[in-house]
Design a protein around this motif. Sequence first.
Motif, PDB file in Angstrom:
ATOM      1  N   UNK A 192       0.863  -1.179   0.000  1.00 37.61           N
ATOM      2  CA  UNK A 192       0.000   0.000   0.000  1.00 37.61           C
ATOM      3  C   UNK A 192       0.899   1.229   0.000  1.00 37.61           C
ATOM      4  N   UNK A 193       0.658   2.145  -0.935  1.00 37.37           N
ATOM      5  CA  UNK A 193       1.513   3.327  -1.103  1.00 37.37           C
ATOM      6  C   UNK A 193       0.651   4.577  -1.088  1.00 37.37           C
ATOM      7  N   UNK A 194       0.927   5.472  -0.148  1.00 35.30           N
ATOM      8  CA  UNK A 194       0.227   6.762  -0.079  1.00 35.30           C
ATOM      9  C   UNK A 194       0.814   7.715  -1.112  1.00 35.30           C
ATOM     10  N   UNK A 195      -0.059   8.544  -1.701  1.00 36.85           N
ATOM     11  CA  UNK A 195       0.409   9.541  -2.666  1.00 36.85           C
ATOM     12  C   UNK A 195      -0.446  10.790  -2.566  1.00 36.85           C
ATOM     13  N   UNK A 196       0.187  11.928  -2.797  1.00 35.11           N
ATOM     14  CA  UNK A 196      -0.527  13.206  -2.766  1.00 35.11           C
ATOM     15  C   UNK A 196      -1.366  13.429  -4.015  1.00 35.11           C
ATOM     16  N   UNK A 197      -1.248  12.536  -5.001  1.00 33.41           N
ATOM     17  CA  UNK A 197      -2.047  12.656  -6.217  1.00 33.41           C
ATOM     18  C   UNK A 197      -2.084  11.307  -6.929  1.00 33.41           C
ATOM     19  N   UNK A 198      -3.126  11.050  -7.709  1.00 36.71           N
ATOM     20  CA  UNK A 198      -3.188   9.790  -8.456  1.00 36.71           C
ATOM     21  C   UNK A 198      -2.065   9.694  -9.481  1.00 36.71           C
ATOM     22  N   UNK A 199      -1.654   8.478  -9.790  1.00 35.02           N
ATOM     23  CA  UNK A 199      -0.579   8.277 -10.758  1.00 35.02           C
ATOM     24  C   UNK A 199      -0.837   7.015 -11.567  1.00 35.02           C
TER      25      UNK A 199
END
Length: 236
Positions: A192-199
Motif C-alpha cells: 500500500x503506497x500513499x500519494x498526494x495525487x493519483x498516478x
Amino acid sequence: MTTALPERDGPEAVVTLDRREGPYGEVVLRQRGGHFEIIANGCFLMDTADGRSERLLIQAALDELDRTGSRPERPTVLIGGLGVGFSLAYAAAEPRWGRIAIVERETAIIDWHRNGPLGAFSDGALEDARVTVLHTDLLEYLAAADGERYDALCLDIDNGPDWTVTDSNNGLYGADGLAVLWHRLRPGGVLAVWSAQPSTAFEEALRAAGFADVMTHEIPVSRGVPDVVHLARRVD
C-alpha cells in the motif's frame, strides 16, 4: 527543541517549534492554529488536520489481505514513514496486527513523538510491545540481503511516486525499488503506497514489476486533487 518563533499573527498564526539540519536537509515542525505541520527542505509534507488517507493506508492493506484469504492469524506490517503518527496509531489500535515495524530516518521526527507534541497523534503507539522503531533509511533497510519479509508494506514516503522532496526517495518508486518491495513481501502480501495525487504511471510500474490486483483508492481533500492509496499484491 528550539524556542518557538512566531511567524504570523492572528487566529492562524504559524509558530516554528523546532528546526533542525540533518543528513537529508532541513526538517521543521510548525504549529498553525490547532494543527502541526512537518516541512522538509522548505516543502510542506504533512499536517495533523486530516488523517483519513493515512489511516486508509493501513486499513486497505488489512482489508486486501482478508479479501484474498491470504491474511495469517497475526500478520506483520512494515510502515514506511512515521510522519505525524496517524498510520502507526491506527495500526496499533488494531489487535489483529502482529509485529508492527515503523521505519523513520529523521531523528527529529522520532523526537517529536517521544518528547514533543506529535506524541498526542501517535497516541502511545511507540510503547506498544508489538511496535519496533527502525531508525534508518527505508531503502537501505529494504535492500539488506537478509531482510525480514512482511505480510503488508504500507509506505508514506515523501509526497508519493510523482513528487518527491528528497531526490533519493525517487529510487523507491522506480523499477529497482519496486523489485526490492516485491521481494520483501511474503507470497500473497500487500503493498500500500500513499500519494498526494493519483498516478497512472505508477500503476503501470507496479504491474510491470510483477504485482497483481493493482487498484487505487481516492480520498477527497478540501482543495486540489485527492490523496490516494495505491494497492497491489504479490502473487507467485
